[in-house]
Structure formats: structure tokens, C-alpha cells
Design a protein around this motif. Sequence first.
Motif, PDB file in Angstrom:
ATOM      1  N   ASP A 261      -4.344  -1.676  -8.310  1.00 39.59           N
ATOM      2  CA  ASP A 261      -5.645  -1.018  -8.262  1.00 39.59           C
ATOM      3  C   ASP A 261      -5.662   0.232  -9.133  1.00 39.59           C
ATOM      4  O   ASP A 261      -6.625   0.484  -9.861  1.00 39.59           O
ATOM      5  CB  ASP A 261      -5.987  -0.637  -6.824  1.00 39.59           C
ATOM      6  CG  ASP A 261      -6.671  -1.763  -6.060  1.00 39.59           C
ATOM      7  OD1 ASP A 261      -6.650  -2.909  -6.539  1.00 39.59           O
ATOM      8  OD2 ASP A 261      -7.217  -1.493  -4.972  1.00 39.59           O
ATOM      9  N   TYR A 262      -4.608   1.033  -9.053  1.00 37.86           N
ATOM     10  CA  TYR A 262      -4.615   2.276  -9.820  1.00 37.86           C
ATOM     11  C   TYR A 262      -4.513   1.987 -11.320  1.00 37.86           C
ATOM     12  O   TYR A 262      -5.065   2.719 -12.145  1.00 37.86           O
ATOM     13  CB  TYR A 262      -3.496   3.217  -9.364  1.00 37.86           C
ATOM     14  CG  TYR A 262      -3.915   4.679  -9.458  1.00 37.86           C
ATOM     15  CD1 TYR A 262      -4.611   5.294  -8.424  1.00 37.86           C
ATOM     16  CD2 TYR A 262      -3.630   5.433 -10.597  1.00 37.86           C
ATOM     17  CE1 TYR A 262      -5.012   6.620  -8.507  1.00 37.86           C
ATOM     18  CE2 TYR A 262      -4.035   6.765 -10.687  1.00 37.86           C
ATOM     19  CZ  TYR A 262      -4.722   7.355  -9.644  1.00 37.86           C
ATOM     20  OH  TYR A 262      -5.131   8.667  -9.748  1.00 37.86           O
TER      21      TYR A 262
ATOM     22  N   LEU B 188       0.834  -1.195   0.000  1.00 34.41           N
ATOM     23  CA  LEU B 188       0.000   0.000   0.000  1.00 34.41           C
ATOM     24  C   LEU B 188       0.872   1.250   0.000  1.00 34.41           C
ATOM     25  O   LEU B 188       1.909   1.302   0.673  1.00 34.41           O
ATOM     26  CB  LEU B 188      -0.895   0.030   1.235  1.00 34.41           C
ATOM     27  CG  LEU B 188      -2.013  -1.007   1.318  1.00 34.41           C
ATOM     28  CD1 LEU B 188      -2.677  -0.949   2.690  1.00 34.41           C
ATOM     29  CD2 LEU B 188      -3.039  -0.782   0.219  1.00 34.41           C
TER      30      LEU B 188
ATOM     31  N   GLY C 142      -3.562   2.974  -1.607  1.00 39.38           N
ATOM     32  CA  GLY C 142      -3.908   1.932  -2.558  1.00 39.38           C
ATOM     33  C   GLY C 142      -2.676   1.276  -3.129  1.00 39.38           C
ATOM     34  O   GLY C 142      -1.541   1.591  -2.741  1.00 39.38           O
TER      35      GLY C 142
ATOM     36  N   ASP D 190      -8.086  -2.976  -2.848  1.00 43.48           N
ATOM     37  CA  ASP D 190      -7.155  -2.493  -1.824  1.00 43.48           C
ATOM     38  C   ASP D 190      -7.127  -0.975  -1.709  1.00 43.48           C
ATOM     39  O   ASP D 190      -6.261  -0.424  -1.019  1.00 43.48           O
ATOM     40  CB  ASP D 190      -5.739  -2.986  -2.130  1.00 43.48           C
ATOM     41  CG  ASP D 190      -5.542  -4.450  -1.774  1.00 43.48           C
ATOM     42  OD1 ASP D 190      -6.016  -4.854  -0.697  1.00 43.48           O
ATOM     43  OD2 ASP D 190      -4.940  -5.183  -2.569  1.00 43.48           O
ATOM     44  N   THR D 191      -8.033  -0.273  -2.373  1.00 40.30           N
ATOM     45  CA  THR D 191      -8.053   1.186  -2.321  1.00 40.30           C
ATOM     46  C   THR D 191      -9.038   1.633  -1.262  1.00 40.30           C
ATOM     47  O   THR D 191     -10.192   1.205  -1.247  1.00 40.30           O
ATOM     48  CB  THR D 191      -8.447   1.769  -3.692  1.00 40.30           C
ATOM     49  OG1 THR D 191      -7.546   1.268  -4.676  1.00 40.30           O
ATOM     50  CG2 THR D 191      -8.375   3.283  -3.676  1.00 40.30           C
ATOM     51  N   ARG D 192      -8.596   2.516  -0.373  1.00 41.74           N
ATOM     52  CA  ARG D 192      -9.421   2.946   0.752  1.00 41.74           C
ATOM     53  C   ARG D 192      -8.927   4.295   1.248  1.00 41.74           C
ATOM     54  O   ARG D 192      -7.820   4.725   0.918  1.00 41.74           O
ATOM     55  CB  ARG D 192      -9.343   1.916   1.876  1.00 41.74           C
ATOM     56  CG  ARG D 192      -7.954   1.830   2.516  1.00 41.74           C
ATOM     57  CD  ARG D 192      -7.712   0.544   3.252  1.00 41.74           C
ATOM     58  NE  ARG D 192      -7.452  -0.553   2.343  1.00 41.74           N
ATOM     59  CZ  ARG D 192      -6.929  -1.714   2.723  1.00 41.74           C
ATOM     60  NH1 ARG D 192      -6.623  -1.923   3.989  1.00 41.74           N
ATOM     61  NH2 ARG D 192      -6.726  -2.673   1.848  1.00 41.74           N
TER      62      ARG D 192
ATOM     63  N   MET E 155     -10.961  -2.769  -7.551  1.00 40.53           N
ATOM     64  CA  MET E 155      -9.954  -2.046  -6.759  1.00 40.53           C
ATOM     65  C   MET E 155     -10.148  -2.384  -5.284  1.00 40.53           C
ATOM     66  O   MET E 155     -10.570  -1.568  -4.471  1.00 40.53           O
ATOM     67  CB  MET E 155     -10.068  -0.543  -7.028  1.00 40.53           C
ATOM     68  CG  MET E 155      -9.807  -0.161  -8.476  1.00 40.53           C
ATOM     69  SD  MET E 155     -10.184   1.570  -8.874  1.00 40.53           S
ATOM     70  CE  MET E 155      -8.982   2.463  -7.867  1.00 40.53           C
TER      71      MET E 155
ATOM     72  N   PHE F 168     -14.859   1.453  -7.030  1.00 40.78           N
ATOM     73  CA  PHE F 168     -13.839   0.467  -6.679  1.00 40.78           C
ATOM     74  C   PHE F 168     -14.310  -0.968  -6.925  1.00 40.78           C
ATOM     75  O   PHE F 168     -13.579  -1.779  -7.510  1.00 40.78           O
ATOM     76  CB  PHE F 168     -13.398   0.631  -5.227  1.00 40.78           C
ATOM     77  CG  PHE F 168     -12.827   1.979  -4.896  1.00 40.78           C
ATOM     78  CD1 PHE F 168     -12.316   2.805  -5.888  1.00 40.78           C
ATOM     79  CD2 PHE F 168     -12.798   2.440  -3.591  1.00 40.78           C
ATOM     80  CE1 PHE F 168     -11.787   4.050  -5.582  1.00 40.78           C
ATOM     81  CE2 PHE F 168     -12.271   3.679  -3.273  1.00 40.78           C
ATOM     82  CZ  PHE F 168     -11.774   4.482  -4.267  1.00 40.78           C
TER      83      PHE F 168
END
Length: 403
Positions: A277-278, A68, A273, A221-223, A219, A214
Motif C-alpha cells: 500500500d505504501y 500489517l 498498513g 489495507d491502510t487504516r 491502498m 486510499f
Amino acid sequence: MTPRVDPGEAGFHAGRLARVDAFVESEVAAGRLPGAVLGVVRGGALVRLDAFGMRDPQAGAPMTTDTLFWLASMTKPVTAAGALLLVESGELVLEEAVGDYLPGFRDRRVADPESLRERPAARQPTVLDLMRHTAGIPEGLLGRTALHARYAEAVGDGMTGLDGPEFVARLAAFPLLADPGTLWHYGFGFDLLGQIVESLTSDTLGAFLARRLFAPLGMTDTRFVGGSGADPGRLAVPLTRDPLAGHPLTGESQQLPDLARARFDSGGAGLVGTAGDYLAFLRMLLAKGAGPTGDADRVLGRKTVELMLADALEPGTDTRLLERPGWNPGHGFGLGVAVRRAAGGGATTPGSAGEVTWPGSSGTFWWADPAEDLGVVFLTHTPSRLQLRYWQQMKSLVLQALK
């Protein structure tokens, strides 16, 4: 994420692309870079997703592709896409005044930046102004006038212990720096945009994005940061000292902000993230809103994405603070993204007209080039001016490998 394809199949010279590995590994070995993750997509296919160096140099923990990173201002394009979902449903209108959604921002006035003498604004800032940084609401630390100082004293760099309504109230207490639409100035527009999204959805920005953006894009793992959101066991750690030899900051400590302090979902800088994910987000932009399987799971409309990635600045807008030396001479600004106007035009890196980007102050960086159907993410934690060099070097290294 889709299976990886051979670089040659994606239009790269494999040997030339390997220069990226040699460069990053040499920077890690020299102690200038703790570690990084590089991701490349082209034509909708995954070309690279590789980790280098250490996730935590002090603990000896190796970098992994699911590490992350604090995405910092890479949050802004994501928030822009989320707001455009509401535009597509008719709930948000870009031309309407910010005060129509956040009542504290009605009847904005403009102040002389030094004397602080106020006058009525030529027009009220709109939602569009928030998304293109022309609302006249500056980040106070990026200027030395008396008005900048007031903003800085109120909210600092934005990573505060204030909740959302408190943050909005702090910003609403001050006049604008310039008439809306006349000056590009980096500011807290996307934090306000996130609060508008929350007011329209009766949900947190994070929950809305998780459900509408997301999850459809995978996605996972994006938070948003805050509390346990940063997951310290997976978060990349910067070097303890600035390694840039000969720079005034040399030897000074470098560290990330205390991400656990966040009490609201910052639409401007609050996401953590992974590179994977990106890349999924970039694939959606390059596909003009289509989801992982195409139109069957489309996220945004084609014309909506075209609007987001187009230069939205009006003729005559003062862009001196945008087109600063280094990475973005010759750029305009779309909805959350800088937009390259030409292959040349004073640019210091190769690229295409229509290329879009917006990096994070933590050292995170990306760009998407619709003309080449190419998206690149380079995530590292280098919160020093060394990151400007890496942005330019990585672009040159990746693009020299194209056939």
C-alpha cells in the motif's frame, strides 16, 4: 500493484541487489531483527516486494508481504496529501491561521520555555506551519524545559485515550514554544491538521482518506488504529527484548503502544498498513500526483505534489533539531516530509538532492528519490535505536545496486 519487473529492466544490478537479501536474512538469523518486508518501485514498476523472517517470532508465524505494520509517523505524509486535496478544492488555505479552523488556537502567545513568562506571538501559526513543524507546538517528550514538561503531562507521546476535541483542547491550553516559522520542532501539528480536515469534511479523517486517497490508489489495507483497526492477527510483532549489543537499552523490553486505545484518527501517527500500500502512495508522489493508470485517475495536481516535496522552510529557520546526527544532516522540510538539500552536505548515506523521507518510530522507513524515479519501503517493528542503523544500512544496500 503492477506486475514485478526484472531488476535489470529497472536499472539495477541483480547480483548487487541480492546483497539486501543476504543482509536482512543475516540480521534475522542473528536475532537482531524479527522480520521485515522490503518494497522497491522504479519508473512506476514494481522491482521488489519480499518478506523476510517472522511476523510473530514468539508464535512462530512467518512474515508475509501483506503483514500489517504500525506506520507511526509515516502517517504524516499521507495526512499532508489528504489536506492538499482540500487545498486543491479551495476549502483549505495554507497561509490562514490555525485558529481560523480550530477556534481554540486563536490569539496564541509564546512562553519562555523555563520561566513560562508569556508574550504575544510575532504572528499566529498557520496551516503551513503545522505541515512543516514550525508552529511552535512541540512534542513534550522531546525536550527537558518546563514548557516541554507541561505538554508531556497533557498528552504524553500522543497515543492517548483522548478523543479528537479533547486532544485539541489539551494542546490549546498551552502557549507556543517559539514564534511560528522560526524554529523547526517535531510536534503534534499533523494531529491538529487531521482535526482541521475533519472539521471541513464533516467526516472522520480515516473515512475521508479512504474515499479520496486510499481507494483511488488501491491502498486497501491502510487504516487507522483503534478498536479492531490494527487487526492483531496480521500485525507484525517486535522482539521482546532490545537486541542492540552494547547499547544502554540492551535487555530492556520493547513493545508497540497499545494501538487499541486510540479514540480518534491521529493524523500524526495513527495508520497501520502494508508495504504494498505504501509503495502505491510513493508511486503517486513520484508520478507527481498521477494515479495507477496515469492522468485518467490523477489524485493530486502536478504542481501540488511539487510543492509538497519542496523545502518549505524559510531562510533563517532554526533547524538544529531537524538536522540531527544520523540520518538527516543536510535536510530541510517540505509538507510532511524531510527534503534532502544535496548529495553531500554532511549526509551519511548516498542519495540525491530532492530526495524525501519521514520514518516511523516503530522502525518503519521509506524514501522516494524523484531524480532516480525510485521509491523504497522497508517495514519492520524495531522500536529501539537499532532502527537508526537499519535506515542507513538499507539505503546504502539498495543504492549501491543501481547501474
